[in-house]
Design a protein around this motif. Structure first.
Motif, PDB file in Angstrom:
ATOM      1  N   LYS B  15       0.810  -1.220   0.000  1.00 31.00           N
ATOM      2  CA  LYS B  15       0.000   0.000   0.000  1.00 31.00           C
ATOM      3  C   LYS B  15       0.847   1.276   0.000  1.00 31.00           C
ATOM      4  O   LYS B  15       0.501   2.276  -0.625  1.00 31.00           O
ATOM      5  N   GLU B  16       1.987   1.200   0.714  1.00 34.20           N
ATOM      6  CA  GLU B  16       2.797   2.417   0.876  1.00 34.20           C
ATOM      7  C   GLU B  16       3.472   2.838  -0.425  1.00 34.20           C
ATOM      8  O   GLU B  16       3.981   3.948  -0.524  1.00 34.20           O
ATOM      9  N   ARG B  17       3.451   1.991  -1.416  1.00 30.84           N
ATOM     10  CA  ARG B  17       4.099   2.342  -2.693  1.00 30.84           C
ATOM     11  C   ARG B  17       3.101   2.747  -3.774  1.00 30.84           C
ATOM     12  O   ARG B  17       3.452   2.868  -4.946  1.00 30.84           O
ATOM     13  N   ARG B  54       5.507   3.671  -6.812  1.00 34.22           N
ATOM     14  CA  ARG B  54       6.943   3.810  -6.608  1.00 34.22           C
ATOM     15  C   ARG B  54       7.569   2.440  -6.400  1.00 34.22           C
ATOM     16  O   ARG B  54       7.853   2.033  -5.268  1.00 34.22           O
ATOM     17  N   PRO B  55       7.781   1.702  -7.472  1.00 42.20           N
ATOM     18  CA  PRO B  55       8.334   0.356  -7.347  1.00 42.20           C
ATOM     19  C   PRO B  55       9.770   0.403  -6.827  1.00 42.20           C
ATOM     20  O   PRO B  55      10.487   1.367  -7.067  1.00 42.20           O
ATOM     21  N   ALA B  56      10.150  -0.657  -6.116  1.00 41.89           N
ATOM     22  CA  ALA B  56      11.516  -0.710  -5.575  1.00 41.89           C
ATOM     23  C   ALA B  56      12.304  -1.863  -6.175  1.00 41.89           C
ATOM     24  O   ALA B  56      13.463  -2.069  -5.819  1.00 41.89           O
ATOM     25  N   SER B  57      11.681  -2.632  -7.056  1.00 43.14           N
ATOM     26  CA  SER B  57      12.395  -3.776  -7.630  1.00 43.14           C
ATOM     27  C   SER B  57      11.822  -4.074  -9.014  1.00 43.14           C
ATOM     28  O   SER B  57      10.731  -3.599  -9.366  1.00 43.14           O
ATOM     29  N   VAL B  58      12.574  -4.860  -9.759  1.00 44.03           N
ATOM     30  CA  VAL B  58      12.103  -5.246 -11.093  1.00 44.03           C
ATOM     31  C   VAL B  58      10.801  -6.036 -10.969  1.00 44.03           C
ATOM     32  O   VAL B  58       9.878  -5.862 -11.778  1.00 44.03           O
ATOM     33  N   SER B  59      10.678  -6.851  -9.926  1.00 47.21           N
ATOM     34  CA  SER B  59       9.431  -7.616  -9.802  1.00 47.21           C
ATOM     35  C   SER B  59       8.249  -6.689  -9.507  1.00 47.21           C
ATOM     36  O   SER B  59       7.125  -6.963  -9.934  1.00 47.21           O
ATOM     37  N   LEU B  99      10.502   5.857 -10.932  1.00 47.99           N
ATOM     38  CA  LEU B  99      11.658   4.954 -10.803  1.00 47.99           C
ATOM     39  C   LEU B  99      12.724   5.447  -9.825  1.00 47.99           C
ATOM     40  O   LEU B  99      13.824   4.908  -9.790  1.00 47.99           O
ATOM     41  N   LYS B 100      12.392   6.439  -9.030  1.00 44.26           N
ATOM     42  CA  LYS B 100      13.438   7.038  -8.184  1.00 44.26           C
ATOM     43  C   LYS B 100      13.914   6.140  -7.040  1.00 44.26           C
ATOM     44  O   LYS B 100      14.865   6.487  -6.353  1.00 44.26           O
ATOM     45  N   SER B 101      13.255   4.994  -6.849  1.00 44.68           N
ATOM     46  CA  SER B 101      13.786   4.074  -5.827  1.00 44.68           C
ATOM     47  C   SER B 101      14.917   3.223  -6.394  1.00 44.68           C
ATOM     48  O   SER B 101      15.556   2.472  -5.656  1.00 44.68           O
ATOM     49  N   THR B 118      27.912   0.663 -13.467  1.00 45.36           N
ATOM     50  CA  THR B 118      26.496   0.357 -13.670  1.00 45.36           C
ATOM     51  C   THR B 118      25.674   1.207 -12.710  1.00 45.36           C
ATOM     52  O   THR B 118      25.929   1.208 -11.500  1.00 45.36           O
ATOM     53  N   ALA B 119      24.729   1.922 -13.286  1.00 48.74           N
ATOM     54  CA  ALA B 119      23.907   2.834 -12.471  1.00 48.74           C
ATOM     55  C   ALA B 119      22.444   2.513 -12.702  1.00 48.74           C
ATOM     56  O   ALA B 119      22.022   2.306 -13.843  1.00 48.74           O
ATOM     57  N   GLU B 120      21.665   2.502 -11.612  1.00 51.35           N
ATOM     58  CA  GLU B 120      20.226   2.297 -11.776  1.00 51.35           C
ATOM     59  C   GLU B 120      19.577   3.577 -12.304  1.00 51.35           C
ATOM     60  O   GLU B 120      20.113   4.677 -12.144  1.00 51.35           O
ATOM     61  N   SER B 121      18.413   3.399 -12.891  1.00 45.65           N
ATOM     62  CA  SER B 121      17.845   4.490 -13.685  1.00 45.65           C
ATOM     63  C   SER B 121      17.277   5.641 -12.863  1.00 45.65           C
ATOM     64  O   SER B 121      17.036   6.710 -13.404  1.00 45.65           O
ATOM     65  N   GLY B 122      17.079   5.440 -11.562  1.00 43.12           N
ATOM     66  CA  GLY B 122      16.477   6.524 -10.776  1.00 43.12           C
ATOM     67  C   GLY B 122      17.475   7.465 -10.131  1.00 43.12           C
ATOM     68  O   GLY B 122      17.084   8.422  -9.464  1.00 43.12           O
TER      69      GLY B 122
END
Lengths: 367, 502
Positions: B15-17, B54-59, B99-101, B118-122
Motif C-alpha cells: 500500500k505504501e508504494r 513507486r516500485p523498488a524492484s524489477v518484480s 523509478l526514483k527508488s 552500472t547505475a540504476e535508472s532513478g
C-alpha cells in the motif's frame, strides 16, 4: 502570506533545480516531497485547485528546516519559512500530521518535549553555586535536548567555560512548538522566556537550534531578546576564551549542524577548535559546510514522519562511515542524539574538547 | 474515486508504494514543458494519472505492468519530471511509474583499459556525478538538467551534455541497458530482443521516451577525472566567421570538450554576466520579487532585438580543453591558430571560467521570468555544417516577429552542430499566450523540417513535437510503429507520445 505566495509561485515554475539537495526528497523518492512538490502543493491549495486536507497539508511538515534547498537555489527562495507558514495554517485547521497535536499537548504540560520538568534534573546534578545568581552577566543555556539526553556535555561545558547555568524553570526555547505550527503557544512561551533571558547580557549555548530560535524566531514573534547570543564554538574562539591543550587524537569527522552552518555560517570555529586539540583538521564529509546534509532531526520530522527522519539519519551515518573516521563530532545536541540512535560514536564538540584536554592532563600527571 | 485496479496494484507493491491522493496525482501530472506552465497559468485542467506507483524492484515493475495489461491501463515511466517536451504527461491517465527508488550504483569496473559503472535508472545526474567524482571519475555528461534529471531520463531523451563534443551524447557513453518490456519480460545486459534479434537493445530503447520499455539500469563508460582543464574566450566580428572557425577546429581532428558559440544577443548577456562576476556569485536573495523590467523590455521584441544587434554584431566563442595538461595546451594552441585566421580577438581564460562557474544558472532564470509576466522556452535543433547558417537565419526570421530570440551553437561535431534557441516573450493573456506558443513551435518545426534539420537534438519528442516526428522520420516511421507494436501490442507504455498516435 503574500511573501510566501511569491515564494511558492517561484518554486512552482522551476524545473526542480534544488531537488538534489533536499534530504527529504532523497529519502522518500517522491515528487510530492521535493521542495518543488511541497511549494507547488501549497500554491495549489492557495489557488483552491487542491483541497486543504491533512494529506496535502502534511507536505508542509515534510521539511527539516535545513535550508539546503535555499542554498542550492540561485534566488535563495525561502522554502522553509514558506512551509512553516503553511504549518501554522494546517495546525490551526487541525490538519497537521497525526502525531503533532499529541506531541504539543505533551509539550505544554512541562514546557518541553520530554514529559518532565528539566530544572530539577539540573538541580540534582549541579550544586546551587553553579546556577546563575542575580549578578550574572553571562549564562550557559544547555537546552532541553542536552539536559535530557546528554547531560555529561552540560557538565563538561560548565567546567570548560566556567559559566553559571541558566536557572529558570523553563529549559526549552520552544522550537518544537514552532516547528509543529503551534504559533500561539510558541509565541506565549517566547514571551515568558524573553523576560527571563533579558536578565543577562550574554547567553551561551551548545544548541544551535535554540540559538536561532531565541535570537531570530522570538524577534519575528515580537519578543526581541536584548542579550547577545553565542554558540560555544564561537565563545571558545573569541578573545579571552579558555585555552585548550593540544594532543594528537584519532581521526574525527566533523558534521555541520544546519542551524550552526547554513543558518549562522559558523563553519570554521568548530574546525579550528578540533584542530587546536588534535593537531590536525577534522576529516570532511563529502557533503560539508553549505552543502552539509541534515542529521534528520530538524523541523520536528522525527515526530511528524519518523520513518523519513530515520532514513535521512541512516544516509548521513553511511556518509560518516565513508569518511573512515573513528569518531563523529558535531556542535548540536539534536545531531548527537540522532547519530547515537543509529549506533554511531558521536560526541558534542565540547565533550570532545574536554575529553582531549583531560586525557592530556592525566598523561602529564602520570609522567 | 480510486480506480478499480488500485487494489491489485497495492497487492503487487504494498500500500505504501501506491498513491491515489489528489496532491500526488496533480504533482505527477506534468513535466517542465513551458507550454504546460502556460496551461497552468491559464488554469487549464491537466491530464491526471489515476495512481502513482513507486516500485523498488524489477518484480514490482513487472507487477505493475501485469495489472496494466490486464486492465488496459496506460503506464508512464517517470524519472524526475524535468523534461521539457511533455514526455511524461499522462495524456491518457493511468499509472505513473516513478523509478526514483532505483538508486544503486555499482563499482568502477575496468575492461580492456576502459572504465565502466552500472547505475540504476532513478539516480539523479548530480548524485551520480558527485559519487563518481569522489572515486576519481566522471561520466562526462553535463546537461543543464543535471541538477534535476535522472539517469533514466537521460536515456529516454537521448540527452546531451555541455561537454558532448569530447564525450559524446548519452548513447555514446552507454555500453548496455536493462529494460523491462510491456510483457514483463526483462531484457538484461547483452540480451537480445526476441522479436527483433537483429537490433541492439541500446539502439532500440535509448531515445524511446518510455514508449517501448522501462529502463531499470545501464552500464556507462566513465573517464578518470581530467588532470587539466583550460578555457578560452574568443570574440569574432561576425557569427559567420566564428562558425567557420568552429567547423575548422572540429574537422581538423581537435576535440575540445567545450564549444559554445553565442550569437550577438546571447553574447551580450554572457559578457554582461562575466563583467560583474564578483557580484553574480552571491545569490540574488530576491526570491519572487517582481522584475518589472522584463515585461517592459519584451513588449516589442523585434525592436529590442534590432537595437541590441545594431549595438553589437560580436559573437563570443567559449572553448574548453580537458585532459593531459600538455595535450590540452597544444589543442588550445592549435584552436587559437584556426581562430586567428578569422581575425578572432583572444579574451583569455576569464569568459570560459565564468561560463563554467555559471553553467547551470540559465535554468534558474526560467522561474523568474514565468513568475514575472513572461514566458521562455528553448528549441534545440541540429544540422550539418553546410546547412547551419541557413538554419540559424531561417529560425530567427520565423521567430523574431513574436519573441526575443537568443541562440548559441553548442554540441559541435565534425559533421555538424546543434543550435540552441532561447525564446522569451511577454505574457499578454493566458489564452493568447498559449496560441502564440503553439505558433512559435509550429513555425520553428516547419523551418527545421523544410531545411532538413532535425527537430530535436536532445530534448526529445514527447508531446510537443509528436506530430512532426513522422515527417522527420519519413519512411522509417512505419518501422518505428512496427517496433512499438511488436514490443507493446497492448499499447500501455506511455501512449500518445512520439507520434505513435493510437
Amino acid at each position: 502570506m503574500k511573501e510566501h505566495e511569491q515564494a511558492t509561485a517561484l518554486c512552482s515554475f522551476c524545473p526542480k533545480l534544488c531537488r538534489y539537495s533536499c534530504p527529504v526528497a532523497d529519502a522518500d523518492r517522491n515528487e510530492a516531497v521535493t521542495p518543488w512538490g511541497k511549494m507547488t502543493a501549497m500554491k495549489r491549495v492557495e489557488d483552491k485547485e487542491l483541497p486543504m486536507t491533512p494529506e496535502t497539508m502534511g507536505l508542509a511538515y515534510k521539511c527539516l528546516n535545513c535550508r539546503a534547498s535555499e542554498f542550492a537555489c540561485e534566488h535563495a527562495n525561502p522554502v522553509s519559512p514558506a512551509l512553516d507558514a503553511y504549518r501554522v495554517r494546517a495546525f490551526k485547521a487541525d490538519m497537521a500530521p497525526a502525531a503533532v497535536a499529541p506531541f504539543c499537548e505533551k509539550f505544554r504540560r512541562h514546557n518541553n518535549p520530554y514529559g518532565r520538568d528539566l530544572l530539577p534534573v539540573l538541580q540534582r546534578r549541579f550544586p546551587p553555586a553553579q546556577f546563575a545568581g542575580a549578578d550574572a552577566h553571562t549564562v550557559y543555556f544547555p537546552g532541553c535536548v542536552e539536559i535530557a539526553t546528554d547531560i555529561a556535555t552540560t557538565e563538561k561545558t560548565l567546567r570548560l567555560l566556567d559559566l553559571p547555568l541558566y536557572p529558570e524553570p523553563i529549559q526549552c526555547c520552544g522550537y518544537p512548538l514552532f516547528a509543529a505550527g503551534d504559533w500561539q503557544d510558541f509565541s506565549e512561551l517566547a514571551e515568558v522566556n524573553r523576560h527571563a533571558l533579558n536578565r543577562y547580557d550574554r547567553i551561551v549555548t551548545g544548541a544551535p537550534q535554540c540559538l536561532y530560535t531565541m535570537e531570530t524566531l522570538y524577534r519575528s514573534a515580537g519578543h526581541r531578546v536584548r542579550a547577545r547570543f553565542q554558540h560555544v564554538s564561537e565563545y571558545l574562539t573569541s578573545p579571552g576564551a579558555p585555552s585548550l591543550t593540544r594532543r594528537g587524537l584519532g581521526e574525527v569527522a566533523y558534521h555541520d549542524p544546519c542551524y550552526l552552518g547554513r543558518y549562522r555560517k559558523t563553519y570554521e570555529e568548530p574546525r579550528r577548535l578540533i584542530e587546536r586539540v588534535s593537531g590536525k583538521p577534522p576529516i570532511e564529509f563529502l557533503l560539508n559546510r553549505e552543502e552539509g546534509y541534515c542529521c534528520g532531526g530538524g523541523g520536528l520530522l522525527p515526530v511528524s514522519y519518523p520513518e523519513t527522519a530515520d532514513a535521512i539519519t541512516k544516509t548521513r551515518v553511511a556518509q560518516f562511515r565513508e569518511t573512515g573516521a573513528e569518531l563523529l563530532v558535531t556542535s548540536c545536541p539534536t545531531c548527537v542524539e540522532r547519530f547515537r540512535k543509529f549506533g554511531v560514536e558521536a560526541k558534542s564538540l565540547v565533550d570532545y574538547l574536554v575529553d582531549a584536554d583531560e586525557t592530556k592532563r592525566k598523561s602529564l600527571r602520570r609522567r | 474515486m480510486n480506480p478499480r485496479w488500485a487494489k491489485a496494484l497495492e497487492s503487487a507493491l504494498g500500500k505504501e508504494r501506491v498513491a491515489v491522493d489528489p496532491a500526488s496525482r496533480l504533482l505527477y501530472a506534468r513535466d517542465m514543458m513551458s507550454g504546460g506552465l502556460l496551461e497552468e497559468k491559464a488554469r487549464h485542467e491537466p491530464h491526471l494519472p489515476q495512481a502513482v506507483c513507486r516500485p523498488a524492484s524489477v518484480s514490482h515493475i513487472r507487477g505493475i505492468l501485469a495489472v496494466a495489461r490486464r486492465h488496459g491501463v496506460p503506464v508512464v515511466p517517470f524519472g524526475a519530471g524535468s523534461g521539457v517536451s511533455g514526455g511524461t504527461n499522462p495524456v491518457r491517465g493511468g499509472i505513473m511509474l516513478d523509478l526514483k527508488s532505483f538508486t544503486r550504483l555499482g563499482p568502477i569496473e575496468e575492461r580492456g583499459g576502459r572504465f565502466y559503472v552500472t547505475a540504476e535508472s532513478g539516480i539523479l545526474g548530480q548524485h551520480l556525478e558527485r559519487d563518481l567524482n569522489a572515486r576519481g571519475f566522471t561520466l562526462g555528461h553535463f546537461p543543464s538538467s543535471i541538477l534535476c534529471a535522472t539517469v533514466g531520463g537521460y536515456l529516454a531523451c537521448r540527452s546531451a551534455g555541455q561537454l558532448s563534443s569530447k564525450y559524446g551524447k548519452i548513447e555514446d557513453m552507454t555500453d548496455a541497458v536493462e529494460v523491462v518490456l510491456a510483457s514483463g519480460e526483462v531484457v538484461p545486459f547483452g540480451g537480445r530482443l526476441k522479436k527483433f534479434p537483429g537490433l541492439r537493445p541500446e539502439d532500440v530503447f535509448i531515445g524511446s521516451e518510455g514508449c517501448l520499455g522501462v529502463f531499470t539500469r545501464a552500464r556507462f563508460r566513465v573517464f578518470p577525472l581530467p588532470p587539466a582543464t583550460l578555457y578560452r574566450g574568443l570574440s569574432f566580428r561576425r557569427v559567420e566567421d566564428a562558425l567557420t572557425a568552429v567547423r575548422q577546429i572540429m574537422q581538423s581532428g581537435l576535440r575540445p570538450a567545450v564549444v559554445r558559440l553565442y550569437d550577438p544577443v546571447d553574447s551580450l548577456l554572457l559578457k554582461h554576466g562575466y563583467k560583474k562576476k564578483n557580484r553574480s556569485r552571491s545569490r540574488s536573495k530576491t526570491g519572487g520579487r517582481a522584475d518589472w523590467h522584463y515585461p517592459l523590455l519584451l513588449s516589442r521584441p523585434s525592436l529590442v532585438q534590432k537595437l541590441v544587434e545594431r549595438a553589437s554584431s560580436e559573437a563570443l566563442l567559449i572553448l574548453g580543453f580537458e585532459g593531459d595538461a600538455e595535450l590540452a595546451r597544444e589543442m588550445e594552441r592549435q584552436a587559437l591558430r584556426h581562430a586567428a585566421t578569422l581575425r578572432a580577438k583572444d579574451l583569455g581564460p576569464e569568459p570560459g571560467q565564468h561560463w563554467h562557474d555559471h553553467r547551470y544558472s540559465v535554468s534558474f532564470k526560467m522561474p523568474r521570468l514565468f513568475a514575472n509576466g513572461c514566458y521562455v522556452d528553448t528549441i534545440e535543433t541540429a544540422t550539418t555544417w553546410d546547412n547551419l547558417q541557413a538554419l540559424y537565419d531561417g529560425m530567427r526570421e520565423a521567430l523574431m516577429r513574436r519573441v526575443l530570440v537568443l541562440a548559441h551553437f553548442s554540441h559541435a561535431y565534425p559533421e555538424g552542430c546543434s543550435i540552441y534557441f532561447t525564446v522569451v516573450g511577454k505574457c499578454r493573456g493566458p489564452e493568447e499566450d498559449l496560441k502564440t506558443y503553439g505558433e512559435i513551435w509550429h513555425d520553428a518545426m516547419e523551418v527545421c523540417l523544410g531545411l532538413g534539420a532535425t527537430i530535436s537534438h536532445h530534448h526529445g519528442i514527447g508531446l510537443l513535437k509528436a506530430k512532426f516526428l513522422p515527417r522527420e522520420l519519413g519512411g522509417a516511421m512505419p518501422l518505428f510503429r512496427d517496433i512499438k507494436k511488436g514490443l507493446d501490442p497492448w499499447n500501455i507504455l506511455n501512449p500518445g507520445k512520439m507520434g505513435l498516435g493510437s
